[in-house]
Design a protein around this motif. Structure first.
Motif, short mmCIF file in Angstrom:
data_model
loop_
_atom_site.label_atom_id
_atom_site.label_comp_id
_atom_site.label_asym_id
_atom_site.label_seq_id
_atom_site.Cartn_x
_atom_site.Cartn_y
_atom_site.Cartn_z
N LEU A 76 0.69 -1.26 0.07
CA LEU A 76 0.01 0.01 0.02
C LEU A 76 0.84 1.17 -0.19
CD1 LEU A 76 -2.90 -1.01 2.35
CD2 LEU A 76 -3.10 -0.95 0.32
N HIS A 77 2.13 1.34 0.38
CA HIS A 77 2.84 2.53 0.55
C HIS A 77 4.14 2.74 -0.48
CE1 HIS A 77 1.17 1.74 4.73
NE2 HIS A 77 1.10 3.00 4.50
N ASP A 111 8.40 12.47 -9.70
CA ASP A 111 7.53 13.51 -8.97
C ASP A 111 6.04 13.14 -8.60
OD1 ASP A 111 9.32 15.53 -9.41
OD2 ASP A 111 8.38 16.01 -11.35
N ALA A 112 5.84 11.95 -8.38
CA ALA A 112 4.66 11.02 -8.07
C ALA A 112 4.78 9.95 -7.09
CB ALA A 112 3.95 10.70 -9.28
N VAL A 113 5.69 10.51 -6.10
CA VAL A 113 5.95 9.49 -4.96
C VAL A 113 5.57 9.95 -3.74
CG1 VAL A 113 7.90 8.42 -6.02
CG2 VAL A 113 8.12 10.53 -4.57
N GLY A 114 5.14 9.22 -2.69
CA GLY A 114 4.61 9.55 -1.41
C GLY A 114 3.16 10.26 -1.50
N GLU A 115 3.20 11.39 -0.82
CA GLU A 115 1.74 12.14 -0.58
C GLU A 115 1.52 12.77 -2.01
OE1 GLU A 115 -1.85 13.70 0.65
OE2 GLU A 115 -0.34 12.10 1.60
N GLU A 116 2.55 13.15 -2.74
CA GLU A 116 2.30 13.95 -3.93
C GLU A 116 1.84 12.65 -4.96
OE1 GLU A 116 5.04 14.02 -2.31
OE2 GLU A 116 5.15 16.01 -1.68
N GLY A 117 2.25 11.53 -4.96
CA GLY A 117 1.75 10.44 -5.81
C GLY A 117 0.29 10.03 -5.70
N ALA A 118 -0.09 9.97 -4.21
CA ALA A 118 -1.49 9.80 -3.62
C ALA A 118 -2.60 10.80 -4.14
CB ALA A 118 -1.27 9.32 -2.31
N LEU A 119 -1.87 11.84 -3.80
CA LEU A 119 -2.69 13.08 -4.41
C LEU A 119 -3.04 13.13 -5.89
CD1 LEU A 119 -4.35 15.63 -3.74
CD2 LEU A 119 -2.06 16.90 -3.62
N LEU A 120 -2.05 12.95 -6.50
CA LEU A 120 -2.28 12.99 -8.03
C LEU A 120 -2.97 11.56 -8.57
CD1 LEU A 120 -0.95 13.83 -10.90
CD2 LEU A 120 0.80 11.94 -10.55
N ALA A 121 -2.99 10.54 -7.78
CA ALA A 121 -3.83 9.49 -8.33
C ALA A 121 -5.23 9.74 -8.06
CB ALA A 121 -3.37 8.09 -7.48
N ALA A 122 -5.58 10.29 -6.95
CA ALA A 122 -6.77 10.81 -6.41
C ALA A 122 -7.58 11.92 -7.30
CB ALA A 122 -6.93 11.32 -5.04
N ARG A 123 -6.77 12.67 -7.75
CA ARG A 123 -7.16 13.78 -8.69
C ARG A 123 -7.38 13.02 -10.05
NH1 ARG A 123 -3.03 18.60 -6.80
NH2 ARG A 123 -4.51 19.46 -5.47
N GLY A 180 4.29 2.35 -6.53
CA GLY A 180 3.55 2.07 -7.59
C GLY A 180 2.02 1.73 -7.42
N PHE A 181 1.77 1.85 -6.01
CA PHE A 181 0.32 1.70 -5.54
C PHE A 181 -0.48 2.84 -6.40
CE2 PHE A 181 -3.45 2.51 -2.96
CZ PHE A 181 -3.95 1.09 -3.08
N ALA A 182 -0.02 4.08 -6.14
CA ALA A 182 -0.75 5.34 -6.90
C ALA A 182 -0.58 4.97 -8.27
CB ALA A 182 0.07 6.54 -6.44
N TRP A 183 0.51 4.69 -8.66
CA TRP A 183 0.52 4.56 -10.39
C TRP A 183 -0.37 3.47 -10.82
CZ3 TRP A 183 6.74 3.74 -10.01
CH2 TRP A 183 7.34 5.03 -9.46
N GLY A 184 -0.35 2.52 -10.20
CA GLY A 184 -1.58 1.30 -10.81
C GLY A 184 -2.87 2.04 -10.84
N GLY A 185 -3.19 2.65 -9.78
CA GLY A 185 -4.45 3.19 -9.73
C GLY A 185 -4.66 4.40 -11.06
N ILE A 186 -3.70 5.04 -11.43
CA ILE A 186 -3.81 5.89 -12.58
C ILE A 186 -4.01 4.87 -13.68
CG2 ILE A 186 -2.80 7.63 -14.07
CD1 ILE A 186 -1.38 8.57 -11.36
#
Length: 358
Positions: free
Chosen positions: A211-212, A280-292, A215-221
């Motif tokens: 979850l952390h 530039d899409a790691v940590g909180e930045e990556g999670a925020l990008l994926a949500a948006r 790639g978790f955020a990247w997969g969601g995108i």
């Protein structure tokens, strides 16, 4: 391959920046030939596994274009391939070779990712000596569990932590309840629960790693790229209709609104791909990008479904099997975005930063 109407590739790049040989046309043609058949989708997924770039590899844009091209042609193809490719990307990020996890028996492996949670069901993991683990309980939303060879599954290792595991779905302790799937969308991709009884599992990463990791955020995108491609497949019907006969102002208004929505969402996906490859899409930045991005694409899909229905009327829903299936498939698929609940999660994330986002 001969190009078939409805199997055109989808691009996020402008014409002058497209590689000369990218093969997206062949990908789209192969996906169109799937035509809702899960077996053909699995064959295509295995064929694509070694050729499609991983997210964060410097070619994330190509990955998103591939997923969108699959979905524009056939959503069953995209739904199956996205999960298979995501599993391979996860294993790659963990530094594991899928071939080393699968017994050599002449058959090529097919992968899924089972990470959803639901009320009243729970999958628990317990050590079984050495590096072995055992899984007991029920996992919800396990797509094609009765047809895949292997899966990556999250299970609880304590009351507050989860860990990722590799499982062989032919394990006698694993039972897929495919008969519970009644969805009219993606009917060939049953995503019912799976029961585990002392099933053998191999851990991937430490507690919480799945979850952390970035790639978790990247997969969601990547999933959002599939939604976007499916919406383009629908919108192409409106485009064809305005070429078939002289459109009135209402038809042109729908066409213009579809272009605004799809172009805006596509721009967000392209920007997300660039951010991922730039680090530039790691940590909180990556999670925020994926949500948006997921939220924007999901809203676009909802609008495309509504406007396409208004523009074309009931005829294609009643007499065009491909169109009717695409509407049902996309309506179900996009509900992986939880609408207002995910909007609320985004709002909570923004508020917790304490910094105005605009």
């Amino acid at each position: 391959m001969t190009r078939t109407e409805g199997s055109e590739p989808v691009w996020l790049t402008v014409p002058g920046n497209r590689p000369a040989e990218v093969g997206l046309g062949d990908v789209a043609t192969a996906a169109y030939a799937v035509n809702g058949d899960a077996g053909r989708a699995l064959e295509l997924s295995r064929a694509l596994g070694g050729s499609v770039p991983r997210p964060g590899s410097g070619q994330t844009l190509r990955l998103f274009e591939t997923l969108a091209s699959l979905a524009a042609a056939d959503l069953t193809a995209a739904r199956v391939a996205e999960a298979h490719l995501d599993a391979l990307a996860i294993l790659d990020q963990a530094g594991l070779d899928p071939a080393g996890l699968v017994p050599v028996d002449g058959a090529e492996s097919s992968w899924g990712v089972f990470a959803a949670e639901a009320a009243k069901v729970r999958l628990n993991a317990k050590p079984a000596g050495g590096e072995g683990w055992r899984l007991d309980g029920t996992k919800p939303w396990c797509s094609l569990a009765g047809s895949l060879s292997h899966a990556l599954v999250t299970a609880h290792t304590s009351a507050t932590t989860r860990r990722l595991f590799v499982v062989d779905l032919t394990d006698p302790g694993i039972t897929a309840r495919t008969d519970e799937w009644v969805g009219r969308g993606l009917p060939a991709v049953p995503s019912g629960p799976v029961d585990f009884l002392d099933a053998v599992a191999r851990p991937v990463g430490d507690d919480g790693w799945y979850l952390h990791r970035p790639g978790f955020a990247w997969g969601g995108i990547g999933v959002a790229a599939c939604w976007w491609g499916g919406a383009i497949g629908l919108a192409r019907g409106v485009w064809a209709s305005v070429l078939d006969r002289e459109p009135d102002q209402i038809a042109l208004a729908h066409l213009g609104a579809l272009d605004l929505a799809l172009t805006s969402a596509g721009t967000s996906l392209a920007a997300a791909a660039a951010a991922i490859d730039a680090g530039d899409a790691v940590g909180e930045e990556g999670a925020l990008l994926a949500a948006r991005v997921r939220g924007q694409v999901a809203r676009t899909v909802d609008e495309v479904i509504r406007r396409t229905g208004h523009a074309l009327g009931p005829a294609p829903l009643a007499f065009d099997a491909r169109h009717a299936a695409r509407v049902s498939d996309l309506q179900l698929y996009v509900r992986q975005h939880h609408a207002e609940r995910d909007d609320a999660a985004l709002g909570r994330r923004l508020r917790e930063t304490g910094v105005s986002p605009w």
